[in-house]
Design an enzyme around this catalytic site. Structure first.
Site, PDB file in Angstrom:
ATOM      1  NE  ARG A 241      -3.724  -2.161   2.382  1.00 23.83           N
ATOM      2  CZ  ARG A 241      -3.698  -3.620   2.584  1.00 23.83           C
ATOM      3  NH1 ARG A 241      -2.644  -3.921   3.158  1.00 23.83           N
ATOM      4  NH2 ARG A 241      -4.551  -4.499   2.448  1.00 23.83           N
ATOM      5  CE  LYS A 268      -8.039  -0.879   4.373  1.00 21.78           C
ATOM      6  NZ  LYS A 268      -8.465  -0.927   3.009  1.00 21.78           N
ATOM      7  CG  HIS A 331      -4.011   1.662  -3.887  1.00 22.62           C
ATOM      8  ND1 HIS A 331      -4.837   0.590  -4.024  1.00 22.62           N
ATOM      9  CD2 HIS A 331      -3.905   1.675  -2.547  1.00 22.62           C
ATOM     10  CE1 HIS A 331      -5.241  -0.130  -3.226  1.00 22.62           C
ATOM     11  NE2 HIS A 331      -4.668   0.441  -2.090  1.00 22.62           N
ATOM     12  NE  ARG A 334      -2.766  -2.900  -2.092  1.00 23.55           N
ATOM     13  CZ  ARG A 334      -2.290  -4.089  -1.406  1.00 23.55           C
ATOM     14  NH1 ARG A 334      -0.990  -4.236  -1.021  1.00 23.55           N
ATOM     15  NH2 ARG A 334      -3.031  -4.907  -0.771  1.00 23.55           N
ATOM     16  CG  HIS A 358      -6.021  -8.616   0.029  1.00 22.03           C
ATOM     17  ND1 HIS A 358      -6.194  -8.992  -1.289  1.00 22.03           N
ATOM     18  CD2 HIS A 358      -5.780  -7.290   0.236  1.00 22.03           C
ATOM     19  CE1 HIS A 358      -6.084  -7.775  -2.346  1.00 22.03           C
ATOM     20  NE2 HIS A 358      -5.822  -6.706  -1.097  1.00 22.03           N
ATOM     21  CE1 TYR A 368      -8.697 -27.316   9.624  1.00 20.99           C
ATOM     22  CE2 TYR A 368     -10.717 -25.737   9.556  1.00 20.99           C
ATOM     23  CZ  TYR A 368     -10.079 -27.256   9.932  1.00 20.99           C
ATOM     24  OH  TYR A 368     -10.613 -27.828  10.677  1.00 20.99           O
TER      25      TYR A 368
END
Length: 411
Positions: A241, A268, A331, A334, A358, A368
């Protein structure tokens, strides 16, 4: 015998409590400690009761008599002066519980939780839109129409997304007030469908390989600040970011292990994030260290070296290279990496998502998927750097040279 101001002033403490009567139930209690307290003695529903009227001399004899007479009027009306005093005090306390007061407590709570200063500043900024209309009102009295009016004032400026975020922020304040027993409901819940839905425009990103190669060549030819050029190069290679890169500090980089660790307070998702450093990234960082390595920041501001470059610096550099805001943004690197890494089919989608920092929304799946796919990410980031080199080498030079050096002069 009625009291006089002189007698009140000259009474001396004794070993035991002294009660001096002024008549009509008004008494001055002289405590052994030296305190002199006004009391009103009365009967209500057959029970003897006392009403505290304050301390002498802060409350004068005349003020005490006036308070006694007011209490007698309450008694004559069939009410208990002590209960009425409690109710008035409760009403006064509730009046102090304004939206602004509780919102400030809410922001302080966010700060204690370690939220990023940028996040707290944004919350403060959003709340400033609500203060003019509901800031000084008791939070218990604010209903959905009152909140909607504040939100519509923001919408009237065409700031639909800001209005939507303000509704969420106001809801956070109300939920905090409910938790601290100062409100009973959250009026923002009823406003979910009352606002104009903003048209979401994705941040511009270059996802065509040939166009990306041209952009990379343009960045290499950028003739502005060398630190800004390095930042754009690293955005393409590492795709963090922009705020995480702009505020990066040299202590976050382990060159022996070839890893950059973004601390939780700047990430973030409020958790540390590791970025493998390809050989090409380390080469850029080595050159950058000769420029800014003496300070803490990789990208110090020109006018304020103790602060990082601004939010707009990287996007302004892209504009200078001739890329409009509808073509490329900082940005957007990304989205570029996400698109092309997924399209190539060489890497597990979870590895790509982990590298983008993310967080999996599904709680079971997240439980998991705690593995960070680190080994695969290290290979992927080195492959990505080599892939960008290939795109750059095969890109046409026309736009790049013209952007960086200006129009050529015919010989």
């Amino acid at each position: 015998m009625a009291l006089s101001d002189m007698k009140c002033r000259n009474v001396r403490p004794a070993a035991k409590l002294q009660k001096l009567s002024d008549g009509g139930g008004l008494q001055l209690w002289a405590q052994p400690s030296g305190a002199r307290l006004w009391r009103f003695a009365y009967r209500f529903n057959g029970k003897q009761k006392l009403l505290a009227l304050g301390a002498y001399p802060a409350v004068s004899l005349a003020d005490a008599r006036q308070a006694r007479d007011e209490a007698k009027r309450v008694l004559a009306g069939g009410c208990d002066p002590s209960e009425e005093k409690k109710q008035k005090k409760a009403i006064a306390e509730r009046a102090k519980e304004t939206f602004r007061t509780i919102a400030e407590e809410y922001v302080a709570k966010l700060r204690r939780e370690g939220r990023a200063e940028a996040t707290i500043a944004k919350v403060d900024w959003l709340l400033s839109f609500a203060y003019p209309s509901i800031g000084d009102r008791s939070i218990r009295e604010i209903d959905a129409p009152a909140v909607l009016k504040a939100l519509q004032q923001v919408e009237a400026r065409g700031r639909y997304e800001s209005a939507r975020r303000l509704r969420s922020t106001i809801g956070g304040v109300f939920r905090y007030a409910i938790a601290t027993a100062r409100a009973e409901n959250d009026p923002t819940f009823a406003l979910r469908d009352a606002l104009t839905k903003p048209i979401v425009t994705p941040r511009a990103a270059v996802t065509d390989p040939k166009a990306l190669g041209a952009l990379l060549r343009a960045i290499d030819w950028f003739d502005g600040q060398p630190t800004v050029r390095a930042a754009l190069q690293l955005m393409a290679l590492l795709f963090p970011r922009p705020g995480e890169l702009r505020a990066a500090e040299w202590t976050e980089f382990d060159f022996d292990k070839a890893v950059w660790t973004i601390p939780a307070e700047r990430a973030k998702m409020r958790r540390p994030h590791r970025v493998p450093l390809a050989i090409q990234a380390i080469a850029i960082l080595d050159r950058l260290k000769r420029i800014s390595g003496r300070g803490e920041l990789l990208f110090p501001g020109v006018r304020a070296p103790d602060r990082p470059i601004s939010d707009n610096t990287l996007n302004a550099a892209l504009r200078r290279l001739g890329y409009g805001k509808e073509e490329a943004t900082a940005h957007g690197f990304r989205a570029t990496a996400s698109s092309l890494l997924n399209e190539c089919g060489k890497w597990h989608p979870d590895a790509i998502e982990r590298q983008l920092a993310h967080v999996e929304n599904n709680d079971v799946r997240r439980a998991y998927a705690r593995g960070e796919h680190w080994d695969e990410r290290v290979k992927m980031m080195q492959w990505w750097a080599g892939y960008l080199d290939e795109l750059k080498a095969s890109a046409p030079e026309g736009r790049t040279l013209e952007t960086a050096l200006g129009p050529t002069v015919a010989s």
